[in-house]
Design a protein around this motif. Sequence first.
Motif, mmCIF file in Angstrom:
data_model
loop_
_atom_site.group_PDB
_atom_site.id
_atom_site.type_symbol
_atom_site.label_atom_id
_atom_site.label_comp_id
_atom_site.label_asym_id
_atom_site.label_seq_id
_atom_site.Cartn_x
_atom_site.Cartn_y
_atom_site.Cartn_z
ATOM 1 N N GLY A 105 0.793 -1.224 0.000
ATOM 2 C CA GLY A 105 0.000 0.000 0.000
ATOM 3 C C GLY A 105 0.823 1.271 0.000
ATOM 4 O O GLY A 105 0.280 2.360 -0.126
ATOM 5 N N ARG A 106 2.134 1.140 0.166
ATOM 6 C CA ARG A 106 2.983 2.333 0.163
ATOM 7 C C ARG A 106 3.749 2.494 -1.146
ATOM 8 O O ARG A 106 4.598 3.368 -1.252
ATOM 9 C CB ARG A 106 3.934 2.311 1.348
ATOM 10 N N ARG A 130 1.414 8.405 -4.517
ATOM 11 C CA ARG A 130 1.097 7.091 -3.959
ATOM 12 C C ARG A 130 0.181 6.346 -4.921
ATOM 13 O O ARG A 130 -0.785 6.917 -5.438
ATOM 14 C CB ARG A 130 0.418 7.288 -2.601
ATOM 15 N N GLN A 132 -2.692 3.902 -5.425
ATOM 16 C CA GLN A 132 -3.759 3.370 -4.577
ATOM 17 C C GLN A 132 -4.992 3.082 -5.418
ATOM 18 O O GLN A 132 -5.267 3.798 -6.372
ATOM 19 C CB GLN A 132 -4.081 4.334 -3.448
#
Length: 153
Positions: A105-106, A130, A132
């Motif tokens: 997720g990073r 990011r 996502q």
Amino acid sequence: MSHEATEAAAIRERMQRLYECWNQGDAQAYAACFTEDVDYVAFDGSHIQGRQANAEAHQALFDGVLRGSQLDGEVKSLRFLAPDVALIHTEGVIKLRWQRKAPKGRRSIQTMVAVKREGVWFFTAFQNTRIQPPNAFARFMLRLMTPKRSAAR
């Protein structure tokens, strides 16, 4: 090896140097991979202008929350806009010192512009975003923007 391939290899080497400097926690060396007048936009939208401000911001991170962190990244694409200007997309993730591996997720994608000055490649623009998946609101908006297909009769 063609001239363009040679230059692409030099830019990739510069990227590796950038990662090494991060992993050593060396903010001055990290910032030295960028031009004096770099525009650096971090994942949170903060905009750092200039090599010295970049070094100071990263030193604070390396002394604090990112102490001992490891940056793992790779070049995804590299395209020359001119013989001495290149557009690079990379993906990377930071593993914090207490983590065995970095959380998916990073992961982030970076857009960078490299310029060749006096025979050396430097990064002059950096944008980090990011990666996502779209949240519920974004999925709803995407559905609204997708043209409806009429049912065949």
